[in-house]
Structure formats: C-alpha cells, structure tokens
Design an enzyme around this catalytic site. Structure first.
Site, PDB file in Angstrom:
ATOM      1  N   CYS A   1       0.658  -1.067  -0.072  1.00  0.00           N
ATOM      2  CA  CYS A   1       0.100  -0.048  -0.077  1.00  0.00           C
ATOM      3  C   CYS A   1       1.156   1.171  -0.059  1.00  0.00           C
ATOM      4  O   CYS A   1       1.314   1.749   1.518  1.00  0.00           O
ATOM      5  CB  CYS A   1      -1.006  -0.119   1.308  1.00  0.00           C
TER       6      CYS A   1
ATOM      7  N   TRP B   1      -1.175  -5.289  -7.892  1.00  0.00           N
ATOM      8  CA  TRP B   1      -1.118  -4.393  -9.141  1.00  0.00           C
ATOM      9  C   TRP B   1      -1.910  -5.759 -10.289  1.00  0.00           C
ATOM     10  O   TRP B   1      -2.829  -4.846 -10.915  1.00  0.00           O
ATOM     11  CB  TRP B   1      -0.394  -4.053  -9.834  1.00  0.00           C
TER      12      TRP B   1
END
Length: 258
Positions: free
Chosen positions: A66, A252
């Site tokens: 994150c 991702w």
C-alpha cells in the site's frame, strides 16, 4: 495479526505478539555492512504510535504494497517517531480491525486513544504533534507531481497501445522533470518534504508495475526524474518501509488482468 515495533531514530524494532516484549528493541533484518547496530531499552524509548498497515500477500510477516501506508511510515521515519506496526490481512479482515476501521481501509493510526484514518489526515496530525523536523510542503508546491499516479494507472490498465495513455504519463513526467531540474533535488528544494513522501511510493509502484507488465521504464530523456527516484529510493526511511517487488507486482495484477 503481526505487530512490529520500530524506533526509527535508532533503526531498531521488535517482533511481538499480543504482549510487548521487555528489554532491547532491534529492527528486524540485517544491519548494513560496516555499521554497528545500536539498541535502546523500552523504558527509555518514546511511547510508540500504533499503526495498522496492509500485510504482504506473498511473504509472511512482511509489510504489504500500500503506497498510502508507506507514505505515513515514511513520515514517521523521517520525524524519528517510534511506531508499533500491526499488519492486517486485507483479504480476510479480522473483527478487531473492522471495529477500529469500519470501512476496512488502511492506514489507521491511534492518536490519544482515537483511531484516525486517511493518510493525508494522519500526516497532517504527525506534522502538528511532531513538528521537528518540519516536513510541510508550501501550498504552492504541494501539488507538484500529483497527476503522475493517476496517469501511471491509466497507462498500466490500458490494453490499447495507441490510446495515448503512455503519452499522457510522459507529459506529466516531463513536467516533473523540468520542475526538478530548476527547483530540485526535492520538490521543496534542498530538503525532503511531505510532497516527496507522498509521491515516492507511487513512483516506486510505477517503476515496478510498468517494468513488469509493460516492459517500460522512465526514458533517458528524463534524467531528473530518474535522479529524483534514485535519491528518494535510496533514503534509509524508504528502504525501511518499501514493499517487496513481488508484492507490488501481485497487488497490481487484478487491475491489469481485470
């Protein structure tokens, strides 16, 4: 849930469970070559702030990918604020976490018995509570580089090589390159500031994700972007708080494949 306690000013931390360990604090991981590890006792260390962050999805007991969590951790490291890092599995959020973060989002930090969400709010609170060293970016410079992240995501998700998303990203990077050339090495000049600590994790994700999924890298025609990335990525605060490459790639993947 894994809890890691850190004392940034001494580069020290301790792995703990639900009960804090007394005695010495030592940062997990190896010490740098030629550098003697330094230790402090729990009694003499400042009371650490509790922070909930994303846990790694590839490696047990590691920080996850994150960029907003890293932004807060970078701020704590640069300000030498000790912290107790609680890693949360966001794919299986525990009940205790949802009680303090009903939306299930990280980071959240405990200030004066109150859990505070949102990385922008948290970093502002850190600036107010721990004013030294000052990290606030002047308002006229605070938005420098702020469009890079969204244009990176647009290019990453694109499945049409001719849709212009790469050029949009290159335009933003060119603007940033010219700014750093005239005003660098950091956004606010000689000293790192909050804007850098927000942008750096996003550039790190850009470098890894585009390199993996698009075989793309920042072109040599943007030397000041490349030197900026080298400067921020090499800081001790960054190496202490960065996600593993595998986590960034895995994080991702749903956006790329979706």
């Amino acid at each position: 849930m894994i809890s890691l306690r850190f004392q940034p000013s001494t580069t020290a931390g301790v792995l703990s469970a639900s009960v804090s360990r007394a005695g010495f604090i030592k940062r997990c991981g190896s010490t740098k070559p030629g550098r003697v590890g330094r230790f402090v006792t729990m009694a003499t260390a400042a009371s650490p702030l509790e922070i909930c962050v994303k846990a790694s999805i590839t490696t047990p007991n590691k920080l996850g990918d994150c960029p907003f969590c890293q932004k807060v951790l970078l701020t704590m490291e640069e300000k030498n604020v000790p912290y107790d890092m609680k890693m949360v599995d966001l794919s299986n959020k525990p009940e205790w976490f949802l009680k303090i973060s009903p939306e299930g989002k990280v980071p959240v930090v405990k200030f004066d018995e109150k859990w505070v969400p949102d990385s922008d709010v948290i970093t502002q609170a850190l600036e107010e509570k721990y004013p030294e060293p000052p990290l606030a970016t002047p308002p006229e410079k605070a938005s420098v580089g702020s469009k890079i992240f969204s244009t990176f995501v647009g290019f990453l998700k694109s499945k049409d090589s001719g849709d212009g998303t790469e050029q949009v990203l290159l335009d933003e990077l060119t603007t940033f390159n010219d700014y750093i050339k005239d005003n660098g090495p950091f956004i606010n000049g000689e000293k790192i500031s909050a804007a850098d600590l927000s942008l750096a994790p996003k550039l790190y994700h850009m470098k890894i994700a585009l390199g993996h999924y698009k075989n793309w890298s920042v072109p040599d025609s943007l030397p000041f972007v490349k030197s900026y990335m080298e400067n921020v990525f090499s800081r001790e605060s960054f190496t202490n708080t960065r996600a593993e490459t595998e986590d960034v790639i895995a994080g991702w993947r749903p956006k790329v494949m979706g």
